[in-house]
Motif scaffolding. Structure first.
Motif, mmCIF file in Angstrom:
data_model
loop_
_atom_site.group_PDB
_atom_site.id
_atom_site.type_symbol
_atom_site.label_atom_id
_atom_site.label_comp_id
_atom_site.label_asym_id
_atom_site.label_seq_id
_atom_site.Cartn_x
_atom_site.Cartn_y
_atom_site.Cartn_z
ATOM 1 N N ALA A 58 0.835 -1.210 0.000
ATOM 2 C CA ALA A 58 0.000 0.000 0.000
ATOM 3 C C ALA A 58 0.866 1.255 0.000
ATOM 4 O O ALA A 58 0.596 2.200 -0.751
ATOM 5 N N ALA A 59 1.913 1.267 0.816
ATOM 6 C CA ALA A 59 2.792 2.436 0.873
ATOM 7 C C ALA A 59 3.487 2.661 -0.469
ATOM 8 O O ALA A 59 3.573 3.792 -0.958
ATOM 9 N N VAL A 60 3.962 1.580 -1.069
ATOM 10 C CA VAL A 60 4.648 1.698 -2.357
ATOM 11 C C VAL A 60 3.676 2.167 -3.436
ATOM 12 O O VAL A 60 3.972 3.097 -4.193
ATOM 13 N N VAL A 61 2.524 1.535 -3.511
ATOM 14 C CA VAL A 61 1.542 1.902 -4.533
ATOM 15 C C VAL A 61 1.119 3.354 -4.379
ATOM 16 O O VAL A 61 1.046 4.103 -5.363
ATOM 17 N N ASN A 62 0.867 3.784 -3.153
ATOM 18 C CA ASN A 62 0.467 5.167 -2.922
ATOM 19 C C ASN A 62 1.579 6.151 -3.264
ATOM 20 O O ASN A 62 1.306 7.283 -3.644
ATOM 21 N N GLY A 63 2.830 5.719 -3.131
ATOM 22 C CA GLY A 63 3.954 6.599 -3.394
ATOM 23 C C GLY A 63 4.479 6.578 -4.818
ATOM 24 O O GLY A 63 5.420 7.305 -5.141
ATOM 25 N N LEU A 64 3.893 5.777 -5.670
ATOM 26 C CA LEU A 64 4.410 5.661 -7.036
ATOM 27 C C LEU A 64 4.396 6.973 -7.808
ATOM 28 O O LEU A 64 5.252 7.194 -8.665
ATOM 29 N N GLY A 65 3.457 7.838 -7.521
ATOM 30 C CA GLY A 65 3.394 9.118 -8.203
ATOM 31 C C GLY A 65 4.534 10.050 -7.816
ATOM 32 O O GLY A 65 4.842 11.000 -8.524
ATOM 33 N N ASN A 66 5.165 9.768 -6.691
ATOM 34 C CA ASN A 66 6.312 10.541 -6.206
ATOM 35 C C ASN A 66 7.342 9.533 -5.713
ATOM 36 O O ASN A 66 7.546 9.351 -4.516
ATOM 37 N N LEU A 67 7.968 8.851 -6.653
ATOM 38 C CA LEU A 67 8.859 7.731 -6.361
ATOM 39 C C LEU A 67 9.937 8.090 -5.342
ATOM 40 O O LEU A 67 10.262 7.275 -4.471
ATOM 41 N N GLU A 68 10.473 9.286 -5.419
ATOM 42 C CA GLU A 68 11.530 9.693 -4.500
ATOM 43 C C GLU A 68 11.080 9.606 -3.040
ATOM 44 O O GLU A 68 11.897 9.403 -2.152
ATOM 45 N N SER A 69 9.780 9.744 -2.810
ATOM 46 C CA SER A 69 9.273 9.722 -1.436
ATOM 47 C C SER A 69 9.342 8.325 -0.817
ATOM 48 O O SER A 69 9.379 8.202 0.407
#
Length: 141
Positions: A58-69
């Motif tokens: 979930a964390a990875v999927v949610n962060g895909l739009g801002n990969l650096e995060s």
């Protein structure tokens, strides 16, 4: 990964969330079926591990739009996995089990475009994690 792929991964994962417990069980069953040797790296009681898997996804999927995060957390996770006995050659096996699980869980919603998006997402992240844990030469193999 492009923005369309990010959106496909996020939208398809939203369909998995309601069945996350079953999806995690299916994932680990598949992983241990195709790579029985890795089972020794996991606890006998997998309930906590299944929850960790879904929270991490979930964390990875949610962060895909801002990969650096998400890269610092991915780096730390990769380095912890070395301590558990994970090796670079495990990453493709895990990816295969993940894609297989998503295909089973999403059914007709698992389209060629969704498959390509998830493959790109996993490839990007696993390549980064391998380079962080083992060095750039291992990630290129």
């Amino acid at each position: 990964m492009n923005s369309t792929q990010v959106k496909l991964v996020q939208e398809s994962f939203a369909k998995v969330v309601p069945i996350s417990e079953a999806a995690a069980a299916i994932f680990y069953d598949r992983l241990f079926e195709v790579a029985p040797a890795v089972k020794a790296m996991f606890p006998d009681d997998m309930s906590g591990q299944r929850k960790k898997l879904m929270m991490m996804l979930a964390a990875v999927v949610n962060g895909l739009g801002n990969l650096e995060s998400i890269l610092p957390a991915a780096s730390a996770l990769a380095k912890r996995h070395v301590d558990y006995g994970a090796r670079p050659e495990h990453y493709p096996v895990v990816g295969g089990a993940l894609l297989w699980t998503l295909e089973k869980g999403l059914g007709e919603a698992w389209t060629p475009d969704v498959a390509e998006a998830w493959t790109a997402a996993y490839g990007t992240l696993s390549g980064y994690m391998i380079s962080e844990a083992y060095g750039r030469a291992q990630a290129a193999e």
